[in-house]
Design a protein around this motif. Structure first.
Motif, PDB file in Angstrom:
ATOM      1  N   MET A 172       0.931  -1.133  -0.053  1.00 19.81           N
ATOM      2  CA  MET A 172      -0.034   0.063   0.065  1.00 19.81           C
ATOM      3  C   MET A 172       0.642   1.169  -0.052  1.00 19.81           C
ATOM      4  O   MET A 172       1.822   1.203   0.852  1.00 19.81           O
ATOM      5  N   VAL A 173       0.746   1.928  -0.852  1.00 18.32           N
ATOM      6  CA  VAL A 173       1.248   3.488  -1.107  1.00 18.32           C
ATOM      7  C   VAL A 173       0.188   4.459  -1.138  1.00 18.32           C
ATOM      8  O   VAL A 173      -0.489   4.658  -1.751  1.00 18.32           O
ATOM      9  N   CYS A 174       0.343   5.155  -0.011  1.00 13.56           N
ATOM     10  CA  CYS A 174      -0.457   6.508   0.224  1.00 13.56           C
ATOM     11  C   CYS A 174       0.140   7.780   0.205  1.00 13.56           C
ATOM     12  O   CYS A 174       1.321   7.737   0.461  1.00 13.56           O
ATOM     13  N   LEU A 175      -0.296   8.899  -0.963  1.00  7.69           N
ATOM     14  CA  LEU A 175       0.502  10.021  -0.950  1.00  7.69           C
ATOM     15  C   LEU A 175      -0.568  11.222  -0.469  1.00  7.69           C
ATOM     16  O   LEU A 175      -1.670  11.486  -0.806  1.00  7.69           O
ATOM     17  N   VAL A 176       0.216  12.118   0.439  1.00  9.83           N
ATOM     18  CA  VAL A 176      -0.468  13.222   0.787  1.00  9.83           C
ATOM     19  C   VAL A 176       0.131  14.314   0.191  1.00  9.83           C
ATOM     20  O   VAL A 176       1.443  14.532   0.310  1.00  9.83           O
ATOM     21  N   ASP A 177      -0.732  15.093  -0.535  1.00  2.00           N
ATOM     22  CA  ASP A 177      -0.412  16.183  -1.367  1.00  2.00           C
ATOM     23  C   ASP A 177      -0.348  17.563  -0.835  1.00  2.00           C
ATOM     24  O   ASP A 177      -1.496  18.139  -0.532  1.00  2.00           O
ATOM     25  N   GLY A 178       0.778  18.010  -0.573  1.00  2.00           N
ATOM     26  CA  GLY A 178       0.513  19.374   0.110  1.00  2.00           C
ATOM     27  C   GLY A 178       0.866  20.559  -0.946  1.00  2.00           C
ATOM     28  O   GLY A 178       1.430  21.830  -0.569  1.00  2.00           O
ATOM     29  N   ALA A 179       1.203  20.209  -2.136  1.00  2.00           N
ATOM     30  CA  ALA A 179       1.599  21.235  -3.227  1.00  2.00           C
ATOM     31  C   ALA A 179       0.413  22.115  -3.481  1.00  2.00           C
ATOM     32  O   ALA A 179      -0.727  21.944  -3.328  1.00  2.00           O
ATOM     33  N   SER A 180       0.819  23.416  -3.892  1.00  2.00           N
ATOM     34  CA  SER A 180      -0.314  24.212  -4.233  1.00  2.00           C
ATOM     35  C   SER A 180       0.191  25.180  -5.307  1.00  2.00           C
ATOM     36  O   SER A 180       1.620  25.672  -5.248  1.00  2.00           O
ATOM     37  N   ASP A 181      -0.602  25.750  -6.375  1.00  2.00           N
ATOM     38  CA  ASP A 181      -0.167  26.501  -7.276  1.00  2.00           C
ATOM     39  C   ASP A 181      -0.439  28.162  -6.787  1.00  2.00           C
ATOM     40  O   ASP A 181      -1.558  28.428  -6.826  1.00  2.00           O
ATOM     41  N   VAL A 182       0.197  28.467  -6.005  1.00  2.00           N
ATOM     42  CA  VAL A 182       0.140  29.605  -5.233  1.00  2.00           C
ATOM     43  C   VAL A 182       0.267  30.932  -6.176  1.00  2.00           C
ATOM     44  O   VAL A 182      -0.716  31.880  -6.129  1.00  2.00           O
ATOM     45  N   LEU A 183       0.844  31.040  -7.206  1.00  2.00           N
ATOM     46  CA  LEU A 183       0.877  32.146  -7.817  1.00  2.00           C
ATOM     47  C   LEU A 183       0.938  31.520  -9.641  1.00  2.00           C
ATOM     48  O   LEU A 183       2.026  31.531 -10.131  1.00  2.00           O
ATOM     49  N   PRO A 184      -0.162  31.144 -10.106  1.00  2.00           N
ATOM     50  CA  PRO A 184      -0.216  30.642 -11.292  1.00  2.00           C
ATOM     51  C   PRO A 184       0.454  31.356 -12.551  1.00  2.00           C
ATOM     52  O   PRO A 184       0.002  32.695 -12.580  1.00  2.00           O
ATOM     53  N   GLY A 185       1.233  30.941 -13.229  1.00  2.00           N
ATOM     54  CA  GLY A 185       2.009  31.720 -14.315  1.00  2.00           C
ATOM     55  C   GLY A 185       3.308  32.269 -13.786  1.00  2.00           C
ATOM     56  O   GLY A 185       3.972  32.653 -14.540  1.00  2.00           O
ATOM     57  N   ILE A 186       3.355  32.347 -12.588  1.00  2.00           N
ATOM     58  CA  ILE A 186       4.690  32.989 -11.918  1.00  2.00           C
ATOM     59  C   ILE A 186       5.524  31.893 -11.429  1.00  2.00           C
ATOM     60  O   ILE A 186       6.755  31.548 -11.793  1.00  2.00           O
ATOM     61  N   THR A 187       4.951  31.248 -10.371  1.00  2.00           N
ATOM     62  CA  THR A 187       5.500  29.893  -9.835  1.00  2.00           C
ATOM     63  C   THR A 187       5.480  28.826 -10.553  1.00  2.00           C
ATOM     64  O   THR A 187       4.304  28.758 -11.252  1.00  2.00           O
ATOM     65  N   PRO A 188       6.538  27.858 -10.713  1.00  2.00           N
ATOM     66  CA  PRO A 188       6.145  26.600 -11.127  1.00  2.00           C
ATOM     67  C   PRO A 188       5.051  25.941 -10.751  1.00  2.00           C
ATOM     68  O   PRO A 188       4.650  25.915  -9.642  1.00  2.00           O
TER      69      PRO A 188
END
Length: 267
Positions: free
Chosen positions: A173-189
């Motif tokens: 079993m592999v579970c992934l907790v995603d804490g990524a966020s697109d804070v500034l679309p078009g500016i930050t990757p």
């Protein structure tokens, strides 16, 4: 050949770092190098009695070669025993550059160093190699059935994920907790497409969920590891600036202080 470096501070059969490191080498069919560092403090090197003590300690440490090779044979792995005299942090950091994973202990809260300033975490900050950090009271077994991945789309979390791939492919079993966020679309990757990447790598993802909004992210992460009875936590380290993590705390700092399970991490 996959290389495992096991940082042996204590040469005893019940050392959880040794047991986890050799079990990991067995799982990965890896070469296991046991390393003992005879620590040198430069300010004392001019004292003749100190040099005598160091020479004695180094000689005694080298006598564990046969003991280590016997432990390797018991786990069905190839390996060797190394003893290096020198300043602890740079010696371990430099030697770990030759390893795919370095196995060591989690920071010891009882030693008096704040997390981030202890020896092991300072080696981790050099980004020498991904590290499997084992709790000092761990039972010594290394299981890989249930793995929790803490993901935030950083280079650090990607390095940890790459190091864990051989284990993730075999996990039940592999579970992934995603804490990524697109804070500034078009500016930050934008966040990395981790689900598709894992699929291409042959990893079956049982569950992927968003990280809950909380000010105690480290505590929440360990709670989730406990809830799924995780055998291993995979996470990138020091995702914010090093200074803010060292001085103000953070997810990594909390996990390194309180994790009751092995943590595979990378900077």
């Amino acid at each position: 050949m996959f290389e495992i470096l096991v940082n042996m501070e204590e040469m005893r059969d019940d050392n959880p770092v040794m047991q986890a490191g050799l079990a990991l080498a067995g799982h990965l069919d890896a070469y296991a190098t046991g390393l003992h560092i005879v620590e040198v403090f430069p300010s004392t090197m001019a004292m003749p009695e100190v040099m005598t003590v160091l020479e004695t300690e180094e000689h005694e440490a080298r006598q564990y070669d046969a003991w280590w090779m016997n432990r390797c044979r018991e786990h069905g792995v190839q390996g060797n025993w190394e003893v290096i005299r020198g300043v602890y942090v740079p010696v371990l950091a430099r030697r770990s550059c030759m390893a795919d994973i370095t196995v060591s202990r989690l920071p010891n809260r009882e030693a008096g160093y704040p997390t981030g300033m202890d020896y092991v975490t300072r080696v981790l900050l050099t980004a020498a190699s991904p590290m499997l950090l084992v709790p000092p009271k761990w039972d010594g077994t290394f299981r890989q059935a249930r793995i929790l991945v803490a993901w935030n789309s950083t280079q650090e979390s990607m390095r940890a994920l790459r190091a864990a791939l051989p284990l993730l492919r075999k996990a039940e079993m592999v579970c992934l907790v995603d804490g990524a966020s697109d804070v500034l679309p078009g500016i930050t990757p934008p966040p990395l497409p981790v689900r598709d990447w894992l699929t291409r790598q042959g990893v079956i993802l049982h569950e992927m969920r968003q990280f809950p909004a909380t000010t105690s992210a480290g505590e929440a992460l360990l709670d989730q590891a406990h809830a799924m009875h995780a055998d291993l936590l995979v996470m990138g380290a020091w995702g914010h600036s090093r200074v803010s993590e060292l001085m103000l705390g953070g997810t990594t700092r909390h996990v390194l202080q309180h994790a009751p399970l092995p943590v595979l991490t990378a900077h």
